[in-house]
Design an enzyme around this catalytic site. Structure first.
Site, PDB file in Angstrom:
ATOM      1  N   HIS A  69       5.617   7.535 -27.989  1.00  0.00           N
ATOM      2  CA  HIS A  69       4.570   8.156 -27.473  1.00  0.00           C
ATOM      3  C   HIS A  69       4.680   9.806 -28.118  1.00  0.00           C
ATOM      4  O   HIS A  69       3.681  10.492 -28.359  1.00  0.00           O
ATOM      5  CB  HIS A  69       4.849   8.529 -25.799  1.00  0.00           C
ATOM      6  CG  HIS A  69       3.817   9.191 -25.018  1.00  0.00           C
ATOM      7  ND1 HIS A  69       2.493   8.973 -25.333  1.00  0.00           N
ATOM      8  CD2 HIS A  69       4.000  10.400 -24.331  1.00  0.00           C
ATOM      9  CE1 HIS A  69       1.903   9.849 -24.329  1.00  0.00           C
ATOM     10  NE2 HIS A  69       2.725  10.666 -23.883  1.00  0.00           N
ATOM     11  N   LYS A  88       2.055  10.989 -11.925  1.00  0.00           N
ATOM     12  CA  LYS A  88       0.949  10.204 -12.570  1.00  0.00           C
ATOM     13  C   LYS A  88       2.006   9.031 -12.562  1.00  0.00           C
ATOM     14  O   LYS A  88       2.803   8.863 -13.538  1.00  0.00           O
ATOM     15  CB  LYS A  88       0.827  10.817 -13.962  1.00  0.00           C
ATOM     16  CG  LYS A  88      -0.421  11.839 -13.968  1.00  0.00           C
ATOM     17  CD  LYS A  88      -1.220  12.087 -15.210  1.00  0.00           C
ATOM     18  CE  LYS A  88      -2.141  13.147 -14.866  1.00  0.00           C
ATOM     19  NZ  LYS A  88      -2.385  13.460 -16.570  1.00  0.00           N
ATOM     20  N   HIS A 110      -2.621  14.931 -26.339  1.00  0.00           N
ATOM     21  CA  HIS A 110      -2.830  13.437 -25.790  1.00  0.00           C
ATOM     22  C   HIS A 110      -3.776  12.884 -26.142  1.00  0.00           C
ATOM     23  O   HIS A 110      -4.065  11.548 -26.525  1.00  0.00           O
ATOM     24  CB  HIS A 110      -2.439  13.430 -24.556  1.00  0.00           C
ATOM     25  CG  HIS A 110      -1.152  13.750 -24.043  1.00  0.00           C
ATOM     26  ND1 HIS A 110      -0.481  13.352 -23.078  1.00  0.00           N
ATOM     27  CD2 HIS A 110      -0.137  14.232 -24.651  1.00  0.00           C
ATOM     28  CE1 HIS A 110       0.801  13.866 -22.749  1.00  0.00           C
ATOM     29  NE2 HIS A 110       1.113  14.468 -24.144  1.00  0.00           N
ATOM     30  N   ARG A 112      -4.064  21.306 -14.822  1.00  0.00           N
ATOM     31  CA  ARG A 112      -3.456  20.008 -15.191  1.00  0.00           C
ATOM     32  C   ARG A 112      -3.814  19.436 -16.650  1.00  0.00           C
ATOM     33  O   ARG A 112      -2.777  18.991 -17.383  1.00  0.00           O
ATOM     34  CB  ARG A 112      -3.213  19.169 -13.978  1.00  0.00           C
ATOM     35  CG  ARG A 112      -1.981  18.036 -14.398  1.00  0.00           C
ATOM     36  CD  ARG A 112      -1.813  17.358 -13.405  1.00  0.00           C
ATOM     37  NE  ARG A 112      -0.604  16.222 -13.680  1.00  0.00           N
ATOM     38  CZ  ARG A 112      -0.021  15.456 -12.783  1.00  0.00           C
ATOM     39  NH1 ARG A 112      -0.207  15.535 -11.577  1.00  0.00           N
ATOM     40  NH2 ARG A 112       0.909  14.619 -13.267  1.00  0.00           N
ATOM     41  N   HIS A 159      -3.062   9.635 -28.040  1.00  0.00           N
ATOM     42  CA  HIS A 159      -3.102   8.244 -27.356  1.00  0.00           C
ATOM     43  C   HIS A 159      -4.274   7.498 -28.162  1.00  0.00           C
ATOM     44  O   HIS A 159      -4.058   6.245 -28.303  1.00  0.00           O
ATOM     45  CB  HIS A 159      -4.017   8.443 -26.002  1.00  0.00           C
ATOM     46  CG  HIS A 159      -3.309   8.906 -24.838  1.00  0.00           C
ATOM     47  ND1 HIS A 159      -3.596   8.960 -23.645  1.00  0.00           N
ATOM     48  CD2 HIS A 159      -1.761   9.084 -25.024  1.00  0.00           C
ATOM     49  CE1 HIS A 159      -2.408   9.407 -22.877  1.00  0.00           C
ATOM     50  NE2 HIS A 159      -1.438   9.524 -23.548  1.00  0.00           N
ATOM     51  N   GLU A 219       7.257  16.985 -26.511  1.00  0.00           N
ATOM     52  CA  GLU A 219       6.837  17.548 -25.086  1.00  0.00           C
ATOM     53  C   GLU A 219       7.166  19.042 -24.765  1.00  0.00           C
ATOM     54  O   GLU A 219       6.444  19.819 -24.311  1.00  0.00           O
ATOM     55  CB  GLU A 219       7.216  16.437 -24.080  1.00  0.00           C
ATOM     56  CG  GLU A 219       6.295  15.117 -24.210  1.00  0.00           C
ATOM     57  CD  GLU A 219       4.851  15.367 -24.080  1.00  0.00           C
ATOM     58  OE1 GLU A 219       4.315  14.579 -24.986  1.00  0.00           O
ATOM     59  OE2 GLU A 219       4.507  15.936 -23.155  1.00  0.00           O
ATOM     60  N   ARG A 256       0.824  -1.303  -0.155  1.00  0.00           N
ATOM     61  CA  ARG A 256       0.098  -0.042   0.082  1.00  0.00           C
ATOM     62  C   ARG A 256       0.963   1.121  -0.010  1.00  0.00           C
ATOM     63  O   ARG A 256       0.429   2.341   0.368  1.00  0.00           O
ATOM     64  CB  ARG A 256      -1.016   0.138   1.145  1.00  0.00           C
ATOM     65  CG  ARG A 256      -1.741  -1.026   1.289  1.00  0.00           C
ATOM     66  CD  ARG A 256      -3.164  -0.825   2.063  1.00  0.00           C
ATOM     67  NE  ARG A 256      -4.078  -2.032   2.195  1.00  0.00           N
ATOM     68  CZ  ARG A 256      -3.707  -3.034   3.130  1.00  0.00           C
ATOM     69  NH1 ARG A 256      -2.905  -3.038   3.943  1.00  0.00           N
ATOM     70  NH2 ARG A 256      -4.506  -3.969   3.012  1.00  0.00           N
ATOM     71  N   ASN A 280      -2.258  17.762 -21.186  1.00  0.00           N
ATOM     72  CA  ASN A 280      -2.509  16.703 -22.358  1.00  0.00           C
ATOM     73  C   ASN A 280      -2.834  17.096 -23.575  1.00  0.00           C
ATOM     74  O   ASN A 280      -3.283  16.411 -24.334  1.00  0.00           O
ATOM     75  CB  ASN A 280      -4.050  16.130 -21.695  1.00  0.00           C
ATOM     76  CG  ASN A 280      -3.646  15.337 -20.294  1.00  0.00           C
ATOM     77  OD1 ASN A 280      -2.384  14.761 -19.964  1.00  0.00           O
ATOM     78  ND2 ASN A 280      -4.760  15.214 -19.526  1.00  0.00           N
ATOM     79  N   LYS A 282       5.904  22.394 -15.819  1.00  0.00           N
ATOM     80  CA  LYS A 282       5.261  21.224 -15.340  1.00  0.00           C
ATOM     81  C   LYS A 282       5.098  21.231 -13.758  1.00  0.00           C
ATOM     82  O   LYS A 282       3.825  21.081 -13.449  1.00  0.00           O
ATOM     83  CB  LYS A 282       5.854  20.202 -15.935  1.00  0.00           C
ATOM     84  CG  LYS A 282       5.040  18.629 -14.889  1.00  0.00           C
ATOM     85  CD  LYS A 282       4.729  17.907 -16.296  1.00  0.00           C
ATOM     86  CE  LYS A 282       3.914  16.532 -15.800  1.00  0.00           C
ATOM     87  NZ  LYS A 282       3.904  15.422 -16.568  1.00  0.00           N
ATOM     88  N   GLU A 305      -5.323  16.897 -11.237  1.00  0.00           N
ATOM     89  CA  GLU A 305      -6.067  17.047 -12.503  1.00  0.00           C
ATOM     90  C   GLU A 305      -7.436  17.620 -12.651  1.00  0.00           C
ATOM     91  O   GLU A 305      -8.274  16.733 -13.212  1.00  0.00           O
ATOM     92  CB  GLU A 305      -5.938  16.171 -13.471  1.00  0.00           C
ATOM     93  CG  GLU A 305      -6.058  16.710 -15.106  1.00  0.00           C
ATOM     94  CD  GLU A 305      -5.303  15.452 -16.017  1.00  0.00           C
ATOM     95  OE1 GLU A 305      -4.287  14.851 -15.967  1.00  0.00           O
ATOM     96  OE2 GLU A 305      -5.949  15.084 -17.134  1.00  0.00           O
TER      97      GLU A 305
END
Lengths: 444, 444
Positions: free
Chosen positions: A338, A216, A321, A314, A325, A258, A194, A318, A300, A310
């Site tokens: 990517h 993330k 993205h 935030r 994606h 990026e 955990r 993306n 960032k 987010e």
């Protein structure tokens, strides 16, 4: 159904709670003047403990660092209360053993890396972790390299190793590699017992400017990217820019995509710097790379500090993205890097560049000089500007519907609006224009 | 190597920040007097919005609630700052549709349940979620029943369903079932899209008094229990005590083992109440069960509020679990119910009862009347007091070494010390005594 729209203000005044803390602040600006970045940055040389006062203007700052003679490094702080952490950026930081060791908790370390990076840097990292520390034991797990292995089955190999070697709650996980390794190691650290401590040592430009910062973590599901994961912050991010010397050109270009994103959505001055210095970045000029990494991390870090989970701001990171994606998923993970997919996603439609820009332009939200500048800088960076033929309009629409940015069935997009360096995250746009852009960029 | 020891004070004074908030407080006590619980509890009837003033003395309070005529419920608050949440306890709460609906976010709900519970309560829960809410859609995933399915493969079925049905970030997961379902659904909620809302509807006594409260979620690894997971808090816990009417006797006894634990480690008055009311609990007297659940949740809520991430105090709740988990793992998941294994673990050695008690007694930390009372109450509760034959000393030692409570190689145990209701979480004990207890309880 109410559509939601939020104009994102890229220039905000951050209260400086404590002037001795290493921070930076952006001054406000009037509505139509170009964005002025006036960073009050105080960079600390982690290795030599001397201060470097970095100028507000980008290029001179870079030169000052580059010509300072001694091996210097910079620290960017991610301000998240009791989960704050430093990003160390500099050449030769893997030889500064104390830097890494001060963030190790417990006596057991698990290094998670892959078959490409292990032969290059694993021994160096193990040495850095154990030098002068006879009580520290280091285990490592070497995963196959590539986005297509960013799945639950591969993640289980990390848990297997951690459990077989009886790591306890005080242990430290170290991610040594690119974004895939960082995301997987981070999620493993979040979920093992955990939650245990972890450190990011990103070795690709993409990971250094984006995925290693902000917490993330996660793995892919066959139906979509990063659908299973956690927000989990590292103890520190250690960026040794020397690791970029072994990075293939194609991966370097992915990282540059990026970097361009930060300029485009929130830092016009940085974008202008990139337009002038793209050749230096492509030829791996160390000081240009270090400066681009630092400024990207600052951008960032600021966004993450303001919106860790987010809920709004935030999401602007993306940019591109959603489309990127969709391309990656439709094409199969790992066929495209990517960053390449993100750049193409931009071209296609949404964000980082031409696609987002195209749609923003069609909506009348930006003028055509921005369109030209974006196309130009992406071509300079040798990034693809058209999607693969197999990406049909139908496929795009189907894949985008699964995207996490779909909230209550509404697809919110990051689009440019106003002068360079401004964007919005909104579901309040003409659906016809989205279709027009998709049809403009897809052959079928 | 320094051994660590921390005396856990079961009676602490909690500052009452706001007297109108539903809270309870424990008064201090002198060292050798019996623990006096003097709870200033304000219980709110969630369904009828009337106040019930619950007395400090246990039995009268129970009777008052039981004889109040109307269907009443109680709220116990778990105080965790912005992650605080209520535990609703009462008969017929699944018919109070507003209670559940007020904690649902978004328009999509995923109910995670199992093949045993679904035929009994799934329709009722779907009705409660959708009654008067035409925009809310409910999906469900029905997992096979049992601890042996608490693994990553089964967890993936929850993700598959969530992704196939295109759930978004605002959706709500609902755990309907026992501890296994709660742990798995909670971890799925923690990891799906890096975290969505979830609600616990525990239907076993074990889950109602223990696992549904406090935010521990996770799955097992072949080498150990709960080694992969997250701390993740629900929006609320809804305990409809009517669901206990369908619980098998064996599972009821398992839950009672957990109830006994709270008395033993931190609430001597509650232990005394149990000694007098064990027959009422076994015969499922509704008011006795409701009272035992409430008082157990209050104890757990207090511990969790003080130590969410288990840095010390919360570990005392693991009384018996180190041995219990060792038995379960050694024996194969699912052969024993969790509570039975815990009770036997106690007998064996460590915690909940005889094993922990035996070792505590051998160490000279408690007197023999406690040993007798513990043996007596467990026998009354029809819980096993000896471990399976196949659990050898060697097997115990090997399995315990993997336990999460091993920190830097030091096995810390929860042991009783002083008058009834006191325990310590410590690695500072004579290793020989641990071995003695193991040999006393294992045949080989």
């Amino acid at each position: 159904m109410a559509s939601s729209s939020s104009l994102v203000q890229p220039s905000v005044r951050l209260p400086s709670k404590n002037p001795s803390v290493r921070r930076f602040a952006l001054v406000g600006r009037t509505n139509h003047s170009p964005l002025r970045l006036n960073p009050i940055r105080i960079s600390v040389s982690a290795s030599h403990r001397t201060r470097l006062d970095v100028q507000a203007s980008s290029a001179p700052a870079m030169m000052e660092e580059a010509t300072s003679g001694s091996r210097s490094s910079t620290v960017v702080d991610v301000d998240l209360g009791n989960r704050s952490y430093p990003i160390y950026i500099g050449s030769g930081l893997l030889d500064e053993h104390d830097l890494l060791q001060r963030h190790v908790t417990g006596k057991q370390v698990l290094v998670v890396t892959n078959t490409t990076v292990a032969p290059l840097y694993l021994d160096k990292v193990i040495k850095a972790l154990t030098d002068g520390k006879p009580n520290v034991t280091v285990e490592s797990v070497i995963l196959p390299d590539g986005e297509k292995y960013k799945d639950m089955d591969t993640l289980m190999k990390v848990f297997d190793k951690a459990i077989e070697t009886r790591l306890d709650r005080k242990c430290t996980f170290v991610a040594l590699g690119g974004g895939v390794i960082g995301d997987m190691c981070g999620f493993a650290a979040a979920a093992f017992l955990r939650g245990v401590n972890f450190i990011q040592i990103p070795t690709t430009l993409m990971a250094q400017v984006d995925s290693s910062v902000g917490g993330k973590t996660g793995v892919n599901h066959p139906l979509g990217k990063n659908l299973i994961g956690a927000f989990y912050q590292p103890q520190c991010v250690l960026i040794d820019t020397d690791t970029l010397n072994t990075l293939p050109d194609r991966e370097l270009a992915s990282g540059i995509a990026e970097v361009v994103k930060y300029g485009l959505i929130r830092d016009a001055e940085f974008f202008e710097w990139q337009e002038k210095n793209m050749q230096a970045l492509l030829s791996r000029d160390p000081s240009a790379l270090a400066y681009a990494i630092k400024r990207s991390c600052e951008n960032k870090a600021e966004v993450v500090s303001l919106d860790e989970k987010e809920s709004g701001l935030r999401a602007t990171l993306n940019l591109g993205h959603t489309f990127g994606h969709a391309i990656e998923t439709g094409f199969g993970y790992g066929q495209w890097l990517h960053g390449e997919a993100v750049a193409a996603g931009t071209v296609l439609h949404l964000c980082l560049s031409v696609m987002a820009v195209d749609m923003s332009y069609r909506l009348g939200w930006i003028d055509d000089t921005i369109v030209k500048r974006v196309l130009n800088i992406l071509q300079k960076a040798k990034l693809p500007t058209t999607p693969p033929d197999m990406m049909t309009v139908e496929k795009f629409e189907s894949l985008m519907a699964v995207d996490k940015k779909v909230a209550d069935g509404l697809l919110r997009l990051i689009l440019l609006k106003g002068p360079l360096g401004n964007c919005v995250f909104t579901g309040d746009y003409d659906r016809k224009v989205l279709k027009e852009t998709l049809h403009a960029f897809c052959k079928f």
